[in-house]
Scaffold this motif. Structure first.
Motif, mmCIF file in Angstrom:
data_model
loop_
_atom_site.group_PDB
_atom_site.id
_atom_site.type_symbol
_atom_site.label_atom_id
_atom_site.label_comp_id
_atom_site.label_asym_id
_atom_site.label_seq_id
_atom_site.Cartn_x
_atom_site.Cartn_y
_atom_site.Cartn_z
ATOM 1 N N CYS A 1 -54.160 -32.840 17.030
ATOM 2 C CA CYS A 1 -53.267 -32.875 18.184
ATOM 3 C C CYS A 1 -54.029 -33.411 19.395
ATOM 4 N N PRO A 2 -53.478 -34.392 20.117
ATOM 5 C CA PRO A 2 -54.205 -34.939 21.268
ATOM 6 C C PRO A 2 -54.492 -33.913 22.354
ATOM 7 N N SER A 3 -53.551 -32.997 22.600
ATOM 8 C CA SER A 3 -53.798 -32.004 23.655
ATOM 9 C C SER A 3 -54.847 -30.980 23.237
ATOM 10 N N GLU A 4 -55.024 -30.779 21.933
ATOM 11 C CA GLU A 4 -56.103 -29.914 21.459
ATOM 12 C C GLU A 4 -57.452 -30.458 21.906
ATOM 13 N N SER B 1 -49.047 -42.460 26.398
ATOM 14 C CA SER B 1 -50.150 -43.292 26.873
ATOM 15 C C SER B 1 -51.059 -42.489 27.795
ATOM 16 N N TRP B 2 -50.465 -41.667 28.634
ATOM 17 C CA TRP B 2 -51.253 -40.783 29.506
ATOM 18 C C TRP B 2 -52.093 -39.825 28.675
ATOM 19 N N GLN B 3 -51.491 -39.266 27.616
ATOM 20 C CA GLN B 3 -52.240 -38.390 26.711
ATOM 21 C C GLN B 3 -53.418 -39.130 26.087
ATOM 22 N N ASN B 4 -53.168 -40.347 25.633
ATOM 23 C CA ASN B 4 -54.240 -41.134 25.020
ATOM 24 C C ASN B 4 -55.377 -41.377 25.995
ATOM 25 N N GLY B 5 -55.045 -41.641 27.250
ATOM 26 C CA GLY B 5 -56.083 -41.829 28.262
ATOM 27 C C GLY B 5 -56.931 -40.587 28.453
ATOM 28 N N ARG B 6 -56.286 -39.436 28.554
ATOM 29 C CA ARG B 6 -57.036 -38.185 28.705
ATOM 30 C C ARG B 6 -57.853 -37.876 27.449
ATOM 31 N N PHE B 7 -57.288 -38.181 26.295
ATOM 32 C CA PHE B 7 -57.955 -37.994 25.007
ATOM 33 C C PHE B 7 -59.258 -38.790 24.968
ATOM 34 N N MET B 8 -59.189 -40.074 25.334
ATOM 35 C CA MET B 8 -60.361 -40.932 25.302
ATOM 36 C C MET B 8 -61.374 -40.533 26.370
ATOM 37 N N GLU B 9 -60.903 -40.162 27.532
ATOM 38 C CA GLU B 9 -61.802 -39.721 28.599
ATOM 39 C C GLU B 9 -62.572 -38.467 28.180
ATOM 40 N N THR B 10 -61.897 -37.556 27.499
ATOM 41 C CA THR B 10 -62.553 -36.328 27.021
ATOM 42 C C THR B 10 -63.597 -36.641 25.958
ATOM 43 N N LEU B 11 -63.285 -37.569 25.063
ATOM 44 C CA LEU B 11 -64.259 -37.952 24.040
ATOM 45 C C LEU B 11 -65.510 -38.561 24.671
ATOM 46 N N GLU B 12 -65.335 -39.420 25.660
ATOM 47 C CA GLU B 12 -66.486 -40.014 26.341
ATOM 48 C C GLU B 12 -67.334 -38.931 27.003
ATOM 49 N N ARG B 13 -66.703 -38.035 27.731
ATOM 50 C CA ARG B 13 -67.452 -36.982 28.410
ATOM 51 C C ARG B 13 -68.193 -36.097 27.403
ATOM 52 N N THR B 14 -67.530 -35.759 26.314
ATOM 53 C CA THR B 14 -68.132 -34.897 25.294
ATOM 54 C C THR B 14 -69.344 -35.557 24.652
ATOM 55 N N VAL B 15 -69.183 -36.808 24.225
ATOM 56 C CA VAL B 15 -70.278 -37.525 23.565
ATOM 57 C C VAL B 15 -71.443 -37.730 24.525
ATOM 58 N N HIS B 16 -71.142 -38.068 25.765
ATOM 59 C CA HIS B 16 -72.205 -38.306 26.737
ATOM 60 C C HIS B 16 -72.982 -37.024 27.038
ATOM 61 N N GLU C 1 -47.488 -47.059 23.946
ATOM 62 C CA GLU C 1 -48.069 -45.711 23.853
ATOM 63 C C GLU C 1 -49.574 -45.696 24.090
ATOM 64 N N TYR C 2 -50.186 -46.864 24.246
ATOM 65 C CA TYR C 2 -51.643 -46.927 24.414
ATOM 66 C C TYR C 2 -52.000 -47.975 25.467
ATOM 67 N N ASN C 3 -51.419 -47.849 26.635
ATOM 68 C CA ASN C 3 -51.627 -48.804 27.720
ATOM 69 C C ASN C 3 -53.085 -48.809 28.163
ATOM 70 N N THR C 4 -53.702 -49.986 28.128
ATOM 71 C CA THR C 4 -55.114 -50.121 28.493
ATOM 72 C C THR C 4 -55.411 -49.589 29.885
ATOM 73 N N LEU C 5 -54.476 -49.732 30.796
ATOM 74 C CA LEU C 5 -54.709 -49.305 32.179
ATOM 75 C C LEU C 5 -54.864 -47.796 32.295
ATOM 76 N N ASP C 6 -54.452 -47.055 31.263
ATOM 77 C CA ASP C 6 -54.570 -45.602 31.300
ATOM 78 C C ASP C 6 -55.932 -45.098 30.833
#
Length: 293
Positions: free
Chosen positions: A80-83, A168-183, A216-221
């Motif tokens: 789940c993306p919100s998970e 798309s907003w969810q996907n943006g937050r999802f990717m941002e969280t992955l970057e922060r976690t990995v970093h 659903e996956y807008n690059t700008l997000d």
């Protein structure tokens, strides 16, 4: 990947790793394996892919962490993306401090997560769990009684554009969280680690709205929240057909124009401090031959 994993015994592992380093390569995309271990000891940066296409994560997910379809059934391969972006218990314990920590910190099998990002199989499919329902309510401000009555299918019919913006907003937050976690995990290990999605170049241009993934996956997000993106394609040759050294007039022109358009798109939409750096595949393809010169 399967070729790298098949090289598992000495002296083959050491000889292949030494050759790779000797000819000048300093980075590789490789799964955890003996060859990867040997390359790491030689100082080669290793990119790995512990999950793929956004929500496809390995292992069994709990009921409150699995991606749910409109009928409420679980899509077992997906998280789940919100998970993830709300950093739920399953993500925190099993993914962040389990799988990711093992790869980057405790066993040190990789330095970067480079992930193929083609989540087409999830378009229009959710997630429709109770937590994503609450997230949509907050995002959309749709009346609570309407949401309760129409969730999930009628909501997506009546508010299709709003639902797509939410996804798309969810996907943006999802990717941002992955970057922060990995970093953050990389910092623990003393390395500069990042989440690096592999995104088709057409989603990074002014023509992105023509691509099926755009809604659903807008690059700008997400692009302004990531330090690195792989912009892949267009492919101009394929293995076992006509390799990269076969000359055809104008063959590389589409690669040049794609690179130009991607760079222009990012420059037009993001200030320098928010603009991701770009990586591209050698020879404009992902196949096993490269152009080290």
């Amino acid at each position: 990947w399967f070729l790298a994993q098949s090289i598992a015994s000495e002296p083959a592992v050491s000889e292949v790793a030494a050759l790779y380093r000797r000819v000048g390569f300093n980075s590789t995309h490789i799964p955890p394996c003996p060859l990867g271990d040997s390359l790491g000891k030689l100082g080669v940066e290793r990119c790995t892919q512990p999950f793929t296409n956004a929500f496809t994560f390995p292992g069994e997910k709990p009921d409150d962490g699995v991606f749910r379809l409109a009928d409420g059934s679980p899509l077992k391969q997906a998280i789940c993306p919100s998970e993830v972006y709300l950093e739920g218990e399953y993500f925190t314990k099993k993914i962040k401090n389990g799988l990711f920590r093992r790869l980057l910190v405790t066993e040190r099998k990789a330095e970067q997560f480079m992930i193929n990002w083609e989540p087409a199989i999830y378009i229009g499919r959710g997630c429709f769990c109770d937590r994503c329902k609450a997230e949509f309510r907050t995002f959309s401000e749709v009346d609570a009684s309407e949401l309760q009555e129409d969730w999930p299918t009628n909501i997506t019919r009546k508010h299709g554009d709003l639902w797509n913006r939410f996804r798309s907003w969810q996907n943006g937050r999802f990717m941002e969280t992955l970057e922060r976690t990995v970093h953050e995990l990389g910092q623990e290990a003393g390395i500069d680690s990042h989440f690096i999605p592999e995104v088709v170049y057409s989603l990074l241009t002014d023509h992105r709205e023509d691509h099926g993934l755009h809604a659903e996956y807008n690059t700008l997000d997400y692009a302004g929240k990531l330090p690195l993106i792989v912009s892949w394609a267009p492919y101009i040759w394929y293995l076992y057909t006509d390799g990269p050294y076969v000359y055809q007039r104008g063959r590389h022109l589409c690669v040049h124009t794609a690179a130009r358009d991607v760079r222009s798109f990012l420059a037009d939409n993001f200030p320098p401090e928010q603009r991701p750096e770009l990586i591209a595949f050698p020879g404009a393809t992902y196949h096993v031959a490269t152009q080290p010169e």
